[in-house]
Design an enzyme around this catalytic site. Structure first.
Site, short mmCIF file in Angstrom:
data_model
loop_
_atom_site.label_atom_id
_atom_site.label_comp_id
_atom_site.label_asym_id
_atom_site.label_seq_id
_atom_site.Cartn_x
_atom_site.Cartn_y
_atom_site.Cartn_z
CE LYS A 159 49.62 43.60 33.30
NZ LYS A 159 48.65 42.57 33.75
CD GLU A 189 39.43 41.17 32.52
OE1 GLU A 189 39.80 40.04 32.17
OE2 GLU A 189 39.97 41.82 33.42
CG ASP A 198 45.70 42.91 36.50
OD1 ASP A 198 46.77 42.35 36.19
OD2 ASP A 198 44.57 42.43 36.24
CG HIS A 248 46.70 45.75 29.50
ND1 HIS A 248 47.89 45.28 29.02
CD2 HIS A 248 46.22 44.75 30.29
CE1 HIS A 248 48.12 44.06 29.48
NE2 HIS A 248 47.12 43.72 30.27
C1 BG6 Z 1 46.02 40.67 32.00
C2 BG6 Z 1 45.51 40.90 33.40
O1 BG6 Z 1 47.14 41.46 31.75
O2 BG6 Z 1 45.00 41.00 31.06
C3 BG6 Z 1 44.25 40.07 33.65
O3 BG6 Z 1 46.50 40.53 34.34
C4 BG6 Z 1 43.22 40.34 32.58
O4 BG6 Z 1 43.71 40.37 34.93
C5 BG6 Z 1 43.83 40.21 31.18
O5 BG6 Z 1 42.15 39.43 32.74
C6 BG6 Z 1 42.85 40.66 30.12
O6 BG6 Z 1 43.37 40.34 28.84
P1 BG6 Z 1 42.39 40.04 27.62
O7 BG6 Z 1 43.28 39.94 26.44
O8 BG6 Z 1 41.69 38.75 27.95
O9 BG6 Z 1 41.43 41.19 27.57
#
Ligand code: BG6
EC number: 1.1.1.49
Length: 486
Positions: free
Chosen positions: A144, A212, A231, A236
């Site tokens: 992605k 995050e 994003d 997700h």
């Molecule tokens: C990615 C996004 O798909 O997922 C990022 O592009 C994000 O911006 C990340 O930080 C988060 O993934 P995880 O597994 O660290 O929660």
């Protein structure tokens, strides 16, 4: 379990951030755990690298720090490096792909092309692979973001679809590889206990949060043209929602699972543009403090336009128009620079219809299931129990499944699971084209309305839980985000 056969894994974008942080560490871990066939080879393709030795040096310097210390073993690392080769290709020159063909065409086993590059390179790379016949007997993995909106994602899918059949295409969404997401399927479909409750009669609301603490890091340029809705939500969060809400599939084969997820995505109630301010909140972080450290405003991050209106936070109310879920709000939320790093799904069950035991039993959220994806993967079921002592006073207690305590071994990172699935030809955890289109269809009116409105995202201080409007949206439904209760 070791991969079914030998394989050739070609990694485009071999010196990119994703290769460095996720893909190569995951391949190393699969190797160390004995899950890769011994003859499997990895070929990296990257610019600005002069041959295998230099690439291995880069891997030593940049990838090794991302391998978990507990899992690092010197001899396994050396043997892993032995698997790696390097092909210098200028992606702009189709003739360079002849070199790649010569290197890989006659190797036995499965052939995987992993495109850890920007989406603008997907089609040129696929065409160049086809021009040397490498689209036959191969799998292609697309990272992605796959496009910027429905149109651009269709354009990529159409062009890639002319070269690779749908069952050769693996669209990765790493949230689907996370262990607790797999466990949610096991919990729902391996136990009779939850199924009767998993519906509008017993569920009051569902929250899905991916919060995050990190900001946009070195990706300001990319992020400023993307924003949180594209994003995180389009992929997700909607994937998690579809897993929470899907009907029991007939089997776990890839199309049975993906058909059910697709039904959920198609049943998402379209958002009327006139309602957007009521059901969608967007925010952008200002300067603030996270765990004692001052952090700058989004607008001052490198690569970000100072007057940017890109959202770094989104909260949405989604509804699913089907018999199981009609009227149940699904609150989705994600943001950068929030107060904590946490990803979780909260299923709030309805309170008892009548309480002979006092008001506590009538409180919303007395019964709730919290599926914590990260950190500390757990599934926690909240119930009420009597407090010890005199009188009938109820108190909240919980039953926990803490994965690391219960299953001490065999935990796998999302990328490791997904890469092994690609090599072994298992498509269930990859996004099918029609799912992706349905997700774009649902988010697009929000994107369009925000772009047309000329309004700015609501400000929030870094280190908080986002704009107050996100809490106000839930208050309209007499509920609140989980952390607001504690
Ligand atoms: C990615 C996004 O798909 O997922 C990022 O592009 C994000 O911006 C990340 O930080 C988060 O993934 P995880 O597994 O660290 O929660």
């Amino acid at each position: 379990m070791q991969t079914d056969s030998s394989f050739t894994f070609v990694l485009f974008g071999g010196t990119g951030d994703l290769s460095m942080r996720k893909i190569l560490p995951a391949l190393y871990e699969a190797h160390r755990a004995g899950m890769l066939a011994p003859s499997g080879k990895i070929f990296a393709v990257a610019r600005h690298i002069d041959g295998r030795e230099q690439y291995l040096q880069w891997v030593n310097e940049h990838v090794r720090p991302h391998v978990s210390k507990a899992r690092f073993a010197e001899d396994a690392w050396r043997a892993f490096l032995d698997r790696i080769d390097f092909v210098g290709i200028d992606l702009g020159k189709a003739e360079d792909f002849v070199l790649l063909r010569d290197a890989v065409a006659n190797l036995p086993g499965t052939r995987v092309f992993y495109l850890a590059t920007g989406p603008s390179l997907f089609v040129p790379i696929c065409r160049a692979l086809a021009s040397v016949g490498l689209n036959q007997n191969s799998r292609i993995v697309l990272e992605k973001p796959l496009g910027y909106d429905l149109r651009s994602s269709n354009a990529i899918n159409d062009a890639v679809g002319e070269i690779f059949a749908e069952d050769q295409i693996y669209r990765i969404d790493h949230y689907l590889g996370k262990e607790p997401v797999q466990n949610l399927l096991a919990l729902r479909f391996g136990n009779a206990l939850f199924e009767p409750l998993w519906r509008r009669d017993w569920v009051e609301s569902i929250q899905i949060t991916i919060a995050e603490e990190l900001g946009v890091e070195a990706r300001g340029d990319f992020y400023d043209n993307t924003g949180a809705l594209r994003d995180m939500v389009q992929n997700h969060l909607l994937q998690l929602l579809s897993i929470v809400a899907m009907e029991p599939p007939h089997s776990m084969d890839s199309d049975s699972v993906r058909d059910e997820k697709l039904r959920v995505l198609r049943a998402l109630k379209p958002i009327d543009p006139r309602d957007i301010s009521r059901v969608a909140v967007r925010g952008q972080y200002h300067a603030g403090v996270i765990r004692g450290t001052a952090v700058p405003a989004y607008a001052n991050e490198p690569g970000v336009r100072p007057e940017s209106t890109t959202e770094t936070f989104v909260a949405l109310k989604a509804e699913i128009d089907n018999w199981r879920w009609a009227g149940v709000p699904f609150f989705l939320r994600t943001g950068k620079r929030l107060a904590d790093r946490v990803a979780e799904i909260v299923v709030n069950f309805r309170p008892v219809p009548h309480s002979a035991l006092g008001a506590t039993a009538l409180r919303a959220g007395a019964n709730r299931l919290v599926i914590r994806l990260q950190p500390n993967e757990t599934i926690r079921l909240y119930c009420l129990a009597k407090k010890p002592g005199e009188g009938m006073n109820l108190s909240s207690v919980h039953l926990d499944l803490a994965f690391d305590q219960f299953f001490r071994e065999g935990q796998m990172e999302a990328y490791q699971r997904l890469l092994l699935d690609v090599i072994n030809g298992r498509l269930a955890l990859f996004v099918r084209r029609d799912e992706q289109e349905a997700a774009w269809r649902w988010v697009e009116p929000i994107l369009n309305e925000w772009a047309a409105s000329g309004t700015r995202p609501k400000p929030y201080a870094a280190g908080t839980w986002g704009p107050a409007a996100a809490s106000a949206m839930l208050a309209q439904h007499n509920t609140c985000w989980l952390e607001e209760e504690n």
